[in-house]
Design an enzyme around this catalytic site. Structure first.
Site, short mmCIF file in Angstrom:
data_model
loop_
_atom_site.label_atom_id
_atom_site.label_comp_id
_atom_site.label_asym_id
_atom_site.label_seq_id
_atom_site.Cartn_x
_atom_site.Cartn_y
_atom_site.Cartn_z
N ARG A 42 -0.68 -1.53 -7.06
CA ARG A 42 -0.86 -2.66 -6.12
C ARG A 42 -1.89 -3.64 -6.69
O ARG A 42 -1.70 -4.86 -6.62
CB ARG A 42 -1.28 -2.11 -4.76
CG ARG A 42 -1.70 -3.18 -3.73
CD ARG A 42 -1.93 -2.48 -2.40
NE ARG A 42 -2.90 -3.15 -1.56
CZ ARG A 42 -2.61 -4.08 -0.66
NH1 ARG A 42 -1.36 -4.48 -0.52
NH2 ARG A 42 -3.56 -4.62 0.09
N ARG A 98 0.87 -1.18 0.00
CA ARG A 98 0.00 0.00 0.00
C ARG A 98 0.91 1.23 0.00
O ARG A 98 2.05 1.18 0.48
CB ARG A 98 -0.89 0.02 1.24
CG ARG A 98 -1.85 -1.16 1.35
CD ARG A 98 -2.66 -1.06 2.64
NE ARG A 98 -3.64 -2.15 2.74
CZ ARG A 98 -3.43 -3.30 3.37
NH1 ARG A 98 -2.25 -3.51 3.97
NH2 ARG A 98 -4.36 -4.22 3.42
N LYS A 137 -2.71 -2.77 7.69
CA LYS A 137 -3.96 -2.32 8.31
C LYS A 137 -4.30 -3.19 9.52
O LYS A 137 -4.11 -4.40 9.50
CB LYS A 137 -5.11 -2.39 7.30
CG LYS A 137 -5.11 -1.27 6.28
CD LYS A 137 -6.36 -1.34 5.43
CE LYS A 137 -6.45 -0.17 4.47
NZ LYS A 137 -7.68 -0.24 3.63
N TYR A 161 -10.14 -9.94 -7.23
CA TYR A 161 -9.24 -10.07 -8.36
C TYR A 161 -9.67 -11.21 -9.28
O TYR A 161 -9.39 -11.18 -10.48
CB TYR A 161 -7.80 -10.27 -7.87
CG TYR A 161 -7.31 -9.08 -7.11
CD1 TYR A 161 -6.95 -7.91 -7.78
CD2 TYR A 161 -7.25 -9.08 -5.72
CE1 TYR A 161 -6.53 -6.79 -7.08
CE2 TYR A 161 -6.83 -7.96 -5.02
CZ TYR A 161 -6.47 -6.83 -5.71
OH TYR A 161 -6.07 -5.72 -5.01
N HIS A 165 -2.47 3.31 -6.22
CA HIS A 165 -3.08 2.08 -5.70
C HIS A 165 -3.32 1.07 -6.82
O HIS A 165 -3.35 -0.14 -6.57
CB HIS A 165 -4.39 2.40 -4.98
CG HIS A 165 -4.84 1.31 -4.06
ND1 HIS A 165 -4.11 0.93 -2.95
CD2 HIS A 165 -5.94 0.52 -4.07
CE1 HIS A 165 -4.74 -0.04 -2.32
NE2 HIS A 165 -5.86 -0.32 -2.99
N HIS A 176 -4.55 -8.83 3.17
CA HIS A 176 -6.00 -8.75 3.32
C HIS A 176 -6.45 -9.59 4.51
O HIS A 176 -6.05 -10.74 4.65
CB HIS A 176 -6.70 -9.26 2.06
CG HIS A 176 -6.61 -8.33 0.90
ND1 HIS A 176 -6.77 -8.74 -0.41
CD2 HIS A 176 -6.38 -6.99 0.84
CE1 HIS A 176 -6.64 -7.71 -1.22
NE2 HIS A 176 -6.40 -6.64 -0.48
#
Length: 305
Positions: A253, A159, A182, A285, A250, A276
């Site tokens: 990525r 990120r 995150k 994806y 982004h 994730h």
């Protein structure tokens, strides 16, 4: 517009979310704004500031009135769904704290909206971005810096906040990086040789000292490089290459993940590389891949027309 009691209980909830869930400052700020907007609406809707007791009596019609007004103000269905999620999360905790039944409120359905799929670049376009980004600056060290950052996004799937969060002690980059993403989720990310080389070149040209505890990537005045600066150079690059507005930092990525998937990578491994929390996020994806497959089929198969 919000009663002191409501303001205090909101602050308490945010503190707990931060401490227990390890959510990012940006997410915390979004929660604060969304719930504060809802509490402000209740004040106007009811004609007076709502203390803790009135907040326990919020009804389904109140919720519907808030959602309708929010939509009329121009907020998209996607954004309203996010706001509703924040309000429900707050009320789930608040009802447990105060001992009342919030089931009717928690059963409110989010508005339907079409999910936005990631917009990756084609492999040759991603390569062109990396080859062109240094041309946006007349300062060699700035160009080298931009190449290093963009290469980390595409080559390692970082990120933008993770790339800009690297510090002096992270250099020179080792074959793997330990990234804190995150929610405080830690992951191990392999670093391709091209990324290590790009970072080494930037360091050799950077005119500023890079102490171990300071930011690795610097702006032209020596302060920490900002997301806005990276977005600006990416905008200049995509305009030079004639790429669409979806070609953002982004998107690099997204391209990393999509190109791995197309090369045969499995979802679980890609989930770990991206950091994730949920596999469902990574499965977006798959949808991208299917969409591209159908486009090729419809364009080329003799029976598709």
């Amino acid at each position: 517009m919000i009663s002191p009691a409501a303001r205090d209980v909101l602050a308490e909830w945010l503190t707990l979310r931060s401490a227990l869930d390890g959510i990012s400052e940006n997410t915390l700020s979004a929660y604060r704004n969304d719930v504060a907007e809802f509490l402000t609406f209740l004040t106007l809707h009811k004609g007076e500031a709502q203390g803790l007791a009135p907040l326990q009596r919020v009804s389904v019609p109140d919720m519907r009135a808030w959602m309708a007004q929010t939509r009329r103000s121009g907020v998209s269905a996607r954004s309203l769904a996010r706001k509703l999620s924040a309000v429900k999360s707050f009320y789930r905790w608040f009802s447990e704290r105060e001992g009342f039944d919030a089931t009717p409120l928690l059963s409110m359905r989010s508005p339907k909206f079409e999910k936005k799929l990631p917009r990756p670049l084609a492999p040759d376009a991603a390569a062109a971005v990396i080859d062109t980004v240094d041309l946006q600056s007349t300062e060699p060290w700035v160009g080298a810096r931009d190449v290093a950052v963009i290469t980390l996004l595409y080559g390692c799937g970082l990120r933008i906040s993770e790339a800009l969060g690297l510090i002096g002690s992270d250099a020179p980059l080792s074959p793997v990086l330990r990234i804190l993403g995150k929610g405080g989720k830690e992951r191990i990310v392999p670093v391709i040789d091209a990324a290590r080389t790009a970072v080494d070149r930037y360091i050799s040209l950077c005119p500023y000292p890079l102490p171990e505890d300071g930011p690795l990537f610097r702006g032209v005045r020596g302060r920490a490089l900002s997301r806005r600066q990276v977005a600006k150079v990416m905008q200049q690059t995509r305009m030079q290459l004639g790429l669409p507005s979806t070609a953002t930092p982004h998107a690099m990525r997204h391209s990393f993940a999509t190109h791995l998937l197309e090369a045969g990578g499995d979802l679980r491994s890609i989930q770990e590389l991206l950091g994730h929390a949920k596999l469902a996020t990574t499965q977006n994806y798959t949808a991208v891949n299917t969409t591209q497959l159908m486009e090729v089929y419809n364009r080329t198969h003799p029976k598709a027309q």
